[in-house]
Scaffold this active site. Structure first.
Site, PDB file in Angstrom:
ATOM      1  N   TYR A 261     -62.481  22.460 -35.940  1.00 20.98           N
ATOM      2  CA  TYR A 261     -63.228  23.656 -36.323  1.00 20.98           C
ATOM      3  C   TYR A 261     -64.052  24.157 -35.147  1.00 20.98           C
ATOM      4  O   TYR A 261     -65.207  24.546 -35.278  1.00 20.98           O
ATOM      5  CB  TYR A 261     -64.118  23.378 -37.539  1.00 20.98           C
ATOM      6  CG  TYR A 261     -64.404  24.614 -38.364  1.00 20.98           C
ATOM      7  CD1 TYR A 261     -63.381  25.243 -39.072  1.00 20.98           C
ATOM      8  CD2 TYR A 261     -65.686  25.150 -38.450  1.00 20.98           C
ATOM      9  CE1 TYR A 261     -63.630  26.366 -39.836  1.00 20.98           C
ATOM     10  CE2 TYR A 261     -65.956  26.273 -39.214  1.00 20.98           C
ATOM     11  CZ  TYR A 261     -64.928  26.885 -39.903  1.00 20.98           C
ATOM     12  OH  TYR A 261     -65.163  28.013 -40.659  1.00 20.98           O
ATOM     13  N   GLY A 262     -63.390  24.156 -33.968  1.00 20.47           N
ATOM     14  CA  GLY A 262     -63.978  24.784 -32.798  1.00 20.47           C
ATOM     15  C   GLY A 262     -63.622  26.258 -32.784  1.00 20.47           C
ATOM     16  O   GLY A 262     -63.421  26.885 -33.837  1.00 20.47           O
TER      17      GLY A 262
ATOM     18  N   ARG B 285     -62.949  14.677 -38.121  1.00 18.85           N
ATOM     19  CA  ARG B 285     -63.284  13.263 -37.987  1.00 18.85           C
ATOM     20  C   ARG B 285     -64.616  12.973 -38.680  1.00 18.85           C
ATOM     21  O   ARG B 285     -65.467  13.863 -38.824  1.00 18.85           O
ATOM     22  CB  ARG B 285     -63.404  12.898 -36.500  1.00 18.85           C
ATOM     23  CG  ARG B 285     -62.123  13.020 -35.684  1.00 18.85           C
ATOM     24  CD  ARG B 285     -62.430  12.630 -34.248  1.00 18.85           C
ATOM     25  NE  ARG B 285     -61.340  12.894 -33.329  1.00 18.85           N
ATOM     26  CZ  ARG B 285     -60.380  12.019 -33.021  1.00 18.85           C
ATOM     27  NH1 ARG B 285     -60.389  10.816 -33.583  1.00 18.85           N
ATOM     28  NH2 ARG B 285     -59.430  12.329 -32.166  1.00 18.85           N
TER      29      ARG B 285
ATOM     30  N   SER C 122     -68.248  14.481 -37.582  1.00 12.49           N
ATOM     31  CA  SER C 122     -68.063  15.671 -36.751  1.00 12.49           C
ATOM     32  C   SER C 122     -69.232  16.634 -36.911  1.00 12.49           C
ATOM     33  O   SER C 122     -69.630  16.960 -38.039  1.00 12.49           O
ATOM     34  CB  SER C 122     -66.767  16.388 -37.130  1.00 12.49           C
ATOM     35  OG  SER C 122     -66.697  17.654 -36.505  1.00 12.49           O
TER      36      SER C 122
ATOM     37  N   ASP D 114     -55.916  19.898 -26.993  1.00 13.44           N
ATOM     38  CA  ASP D 114     -54.570  19.377 -26.718  1.00 13.44           C
ATOM     39  C   ASP D 114     -54.588  17.904 -26.328  1.00 13.44           C
ATOM     40  O   ASP D 114     -53.742  17.118 -26.764  1.00 13.44           O
ATOM     41  CB  ASP D 114     -53.916  20.175 -25.578  1.00 13.44           C
ATOM     42  CG  ASP D 114     -53.605  21.606 -25.953  1.00 13.44           C
ATOM     43  OD1 ASP D 114     -53.300  21.852 -27.129  1.00 13.44           O
ATOM     44  OD2 ASP D 114     -53.665  22.470 -25.066  1.00 13.44           O
ATOM     45  N   GLU D 115     -55.544  17.535 -25.492  1.00 14.22           N
ATOM     46  CA  GLU D 115     -55.569  16.183 -24.959  1.00 14.22           C
ATOM     47  C   GLU D 115     -55.860  15.134 -26.029  1.00 14.22           C
ATOM     48  O   GLU D 115     -55.617  13.940 -25.821  1.00 14.22           O
ATOM     49  CB  GLU D 115     -56.587  16.082 -23.819  1.00 14.22           C
ATOM     50  CG  GLU D 115     -58.019  16.352 -24.199  1.00 14.22           C
ATOM     51  CD  GLU D 115     -58.402  17.828 -24.147  1.00 14.22           C
ATOM     52  OE1 GLU D 115     -59.620  18.103 -24.161  1.00 14.22           O
ATOM     53  OE2 GLU D 115     -57.498  18.696 -24.101  1.00 14.22           O
TER      54      GLU D 115
ATOM     55  N   HIS E 203     -50.706  25.808 -28.975  1.00 12.75           N
ATOM     56  CA  HIS E 203     -50.212  25.650 -27.603  1.00 12.75           C
ATOM     57  C   HIS E 203     -49.017  24.698 -27.638  1.00 12.75           C
ATOM     58  O   HIS E 203     -48.935  23.832 -28.511  1.00 12.75           O
ATOM     59  CB  HIS E 203     -51.288  25.084 -26.676  1.00 12.75           C
ATOM     60  CG  HIS E 203     -52.436  26.006 -26.438  1.00 12.75           C
ATOM     61  ND1 HIS E 203     -52.269  27.267 -25.913  1.00 12.75           N
ATOM     62  CD2 HIS E 203     -53.767  25.865 -26.660  1.00 12.75           C
ATOM     63  CE1 HIS E 203     -53.457  27.860 -25.823  1.00 12.75           C
ATOM     64  NE2 HIS E 203     -54.375  27.031 -26.281  1.00 12.75           N
TER      65      HIS E 203
ATOM     66  N   GLY F 190     -60.024  31.308 -28.230  1.00  9.55           N
ATOM     67  CA  GLY F 190     -60.054  31.155 -29.678  1.00  9.55           C
ATOM     68  C   GLY F 190     -61.019  32.106 -30.356  1.00  9.55           C
ATOM     69  O   GLY F 190     -60.702  32.702 -31.394  1.00  9.55           O
TER      70      GLY F 190
ATOM     71  N   GLU G 248     -69.988  40.596 -10.637  1.00  9.18           N
ATOM     72  CA  GLU G 248     -69.172  41.797 -10.797  1.00  9.18           C
ATOM     73  C   GLU G 248     -67.709  41.499 -11.117  1.00  9.18           C
ATOM     74  O   GLU G 248     -66.920  42.432 -11.338  1.00  9.18           O
ATOM     75  CB  GLU G 248     -69.272  42.672  -9.545  1.00  9.18           C
ATOM     76  CG  GLU G 248     -70.650  43.284  -9.366  1.00  9.18           C
ATOM     77  CD  GLU G 248     -70.692  44.362  -8.289  1.00  9.18           C
ATOM     78  OE1 GLU G 248     -69.622  44.864  -7.910  1.00  9.18           O
ATOM     79  OE2 GLU G 248     -71.791  44.695  -7.843  1.00  9.18           O
TER      80      GLU G 248
END
Length: 330
Positions: free
Chosen positions: A25-26, A49, A52, A84-85, A109, A135, A232
């Site tokens: 839930y990021g 988890r 969390s 992913d990791e 991904h 996201g 910039e």
């Protein structure tokens, strides 16, 4: 080039009728969950988890939160939107031992399938539903009645309906408003990693840091150096996004364009191309993925690097400038 599909071309029933568990839930997980609910997906649960910090946010948004093992037993489809990791650990420890037969796996991904972090069972649809952008931008664009360009792929079609589920998922998060295109797990992975390493993050940051240091060494104040070499960047990126590279050149001053064209080929010279080749080789042969996953699983990945960044002169200059512009030093 394949013509895109739009929401009007897509049946959303495959995702609306699905019991969907969103793992994580990021930025991605929250955006996808909120957009899918607004698109008529009623049976969504957020899997997290134990302990969390995202639990309170998900519950405040009105979602039921369950554990990872329970999600694997309950869901018709799992959208694995954690980093992913972390996928190998999550799959091996929580999903694979408990998964419901025929359960589909949806990823945003291609990384963990392309590099073999997950070994899918024969009864699973393995689907890529990638909205191309950060996201948080998925939700921002959805709320504007738009979306991010979407790409879909099917690695394994056990049910015979994986394509329909991929398209429905992407339409549900808004990509059908701007266009959905086919891809492959390999293409999305290689393009995503290469782009962020050599341009969007690695390349841009390297140029910003090095150019700031060179200006300061020439006697320019850190504040001025930061403005011209870091601050910039946003304005030029906005021009390129809106008008393309050619349109950006047309919009800036002739002096800036002339100077840029004098140095462009030198910056993109043989050494840079060799750096690109090395990066592409590590992406293609899987060595980058192996190193990164091993680093993550060893713990405390990049903690020291992040601490060193905070001490750089360019960071002090940026904090000072932002405090004056925005009223804080974040």
């Amino acid at each position: 080039m394949t013509d895109p599909l739009y929401t009007k071309d897509i049946d959303l029933d495959p995702i609306r009728k699905c019991r969907l568990a969103i793992l994580g839930y990021g930025n991605h997980g929250r955006s996808h969950a909120l957009c899918l609910r607004d698109s008529g997906v009623r049976d969504i649960r957020i899997a997290l988890r134990d302990g969390s910090p995202s639990r309170s946010k998900a519950e405040a948004d009105g979602f039921e939160v369950i554990g990872l093992d329970e999600a694997a037993r309950w869901a018709d489809a799992i959208a694995l939107l954690a980093a992913d990791e972390a996928h190998r650990q999550i799959w091996d420890q929580h999903i694979a031992p408990h998964r419901k037969p025929g359960q589909a796996l949806i990823l945003c991904h291609g990384f963990s399938i392309h590099y073999g972090l997950i070994e899918p069972p024969a009864d699973a649809d393995i689907i890529l539903a990638a909205a191309k952008g950060p996201g948080g931008a998925v939700r921002q664009e959805f709320e504007k009645g738009k979306g991010l360009i979407g790409f879909w792929a099917v690695h394994q079609d056990a049910s015979g309906h994986a394509r329909e589920l991929a398209l429905a998922y992407l339409a549900g998060i808004g990509s059908g408003e701007v266009g959905i295109f086919p891809t492959t797990f390999r293409e999305e992975t290689v393009s995503d990693l290469f782009g962020e390493q050599v341009v969007l993050v690695g390349g841009m940051v390297a140029l910003a840091k090095a150019s700031f240091d060179r200006l300061v060494a020439a006697g320019v104040s850190p504040r001025m150096a930061y403005i011209d070499c870091v601050h910039e960047i946003k304005y030029l990126a906005d021009l390129i996004q809106a008008r393309g590279i050619a349109g950006m050149y047309e919009a800036i001053s002739d002096t800036a364009e002339y100077g840029a064209r004098q140095i462009e080929d030198a910056i993109a010279g043989p050494e840079l191309r060799r750096t690109f080749d090395r990066a592409m080789t590590a992406i293609e042969d899987g060595s980058f993925a192996r190193r990164w996953v091993e680093t993550y699983e060893a713990g405390n990945a990049m903690t020291a690097d992040r601490a060193r960044d905070r001490e750089l002169p360019v960071e002090a200059a940026g904090a000072e400038l932002r405090s004056r512009i925005y009223g804080d030093a974040k």
